[in-house]
Motif scaffolding. Structure first.
Motif: not given
Length: 364
Positions: A18-20, A97, A126, A306, A308
């Motif tokens: 979802q984030n990377h 993370e 982030n 965004d 991240h």
């Protein structure tokens, strides 16, 4: 032309997908060369879908590949420092993370490995990359806030326990509950805006009153994999107070579940020239202009960031020599030391002082 960086991914769960993933796939200077996950079949499915050539179930085997320049760590918290240290020792840059470790000792080992290897090591922070955060940082740096002497921050949810019964709520794997999960975000943002003062002591308390409550009203509770009848041995609410070497202080509150009106994250700062409030991404500044009390609401970008992705891009810019790092491993040691000391204070029922190495010692 900048070097094409080949990445190895450790952990292919939701946070990676979802984030990377999107940022890394679209970045012109990045190629994902390998993925690694304890669930090798799951990792193999991702590799097939996105044309990633190598799949591993053991990160040690992935680190043996000489072509890999960077390792991106998206595993449960417990394994962040173990994999990060091994990757740095293998001559790889590391992005991790949050949190970078579950205790100060491991955070220091990561910082030392980064220094000895000469490689870049950075953890996800982030929330520094929102429109409001970037504007306020410049406002403070330009001197408009004056001396920041106190503040408060938090992320509070009404019902938003992530992955109940899974690794999020298992202390051995996560290191703790909302304090380590959400506290990393907003404490970091507040301390960064304050100029990274050195923490010297903390006081805290933790509570666990919603273990048996199955209600949810937060999209964030979708993170992790719930396990019926699984482990839940972490707090669901933490409060605390930090003192810094320069005399500044910071109040904090973090919860996955408590009886409040609505979910909210916030950072409020008090300066000698201005104060500020960031809530739900909105920024207000409280000051004096032309002899009158005045409130300022800056017109910031309307398109969501965004964050991240921007953090990952910054990391790549640092490796490529285009930027100085916004976050250093030493900042990470301070962060994990704060979190560990708050947990210790909650257990002891009294203030805990931090030593000059980021550890803690008790005071009556």
């Amino acid at each position: 032309m900048a070097k094409k960086l080949k990445l190895g991914i450790a952990g292919t769960g939701n946070i990676f997908k979802q984030n990377h993933l999107k940022t890394l796939l679209e970045h012109p200077e990045v190629e994902i060369a390998a993925v690694c996950d304890a669930n090798e079949a799951y990792a193999a499915g991702i590799a097939k879908e996105y044309g990633i050539p190598h799949v591993f179930s053991d990160y040690r085997e992935m680190l043996k590949r000489s072509e890999i320049d960077v390792v991106d760590i998206c595993t449960p918290n417990l394994y962040h420092s173990e994999i990060g240290i091994a990757a740095l020792n293998a001559g790889k840059h590391v992005f991790c993370e949050k949190p970078e470790a579950v205790n100060p000792e491991e955070a220091r080992k990561m910082a030392e490995a980064a220094k000895e290897s000469g490689k870049t090591m950075m953890a996800m922070r982030n929330n520094r990359f929102t429109h409001a955060s970037q504007y306020l940082k410049k406002y403070i740096t330009d001197g408009w806030m004056g001396e920041i002497y106190t503040g408060r921050c938090g992320w509070i949810r009404r019902r938003g326990i992530p992955g109940k019964g899974g690794w999020f709520t298992t202390k051995e794997l996560s290191g703790g509950g909302p304090l380590i999960d959400l506290g990393v975000h907003m404490i970091d943002l507040a301390v960064w805006l304050m100029g990274n003062p050195k923490p010297v002591s903390v006081s805290g308390a933790t509570y666990a009153n919603f273990h048996n409550n199955e209600l949810s009203d937060s999209t964030h509770s979708q993170f992790g994999e719930k396990q019926k009848g699984g482990v839940f041995d972490v707090e669901d609410l933490a409060i605390g107070f930090i003192r810094f070497e320069n005399g500044a202080t910071l109040q904090l509150e973090f919860s996955w579940a408590s009886n409040i009106g609505e979910e909210m994250n916030f950072v409020e700062l008090r300066g000698t020239k201005s104060g500020s409030s960031m809530k739900k991404g909105e920024l207000q500044i409280f000051t004096e202009v032309a002899g009158r009390i005045a409130d300022i609401s800056p017109l910031l970008g309307k398109q969501p960031v965004d964050t991240h992705g921007e953090n990952l891009k910054h990391f790549i810019d640092v490796i490529q020599g285009r930027s100085a790092p916004m976050l250093t491993p030493e900042h990470g040691v301070d962060m994990i030391s704060i979190l560990a000391a708050i947990y210790q204070s909650a257990q002891l029922g009294r203030e805990v002082r931090l030593d000059d190495k980021g550890g803690s010692r008790n005071v009556a």
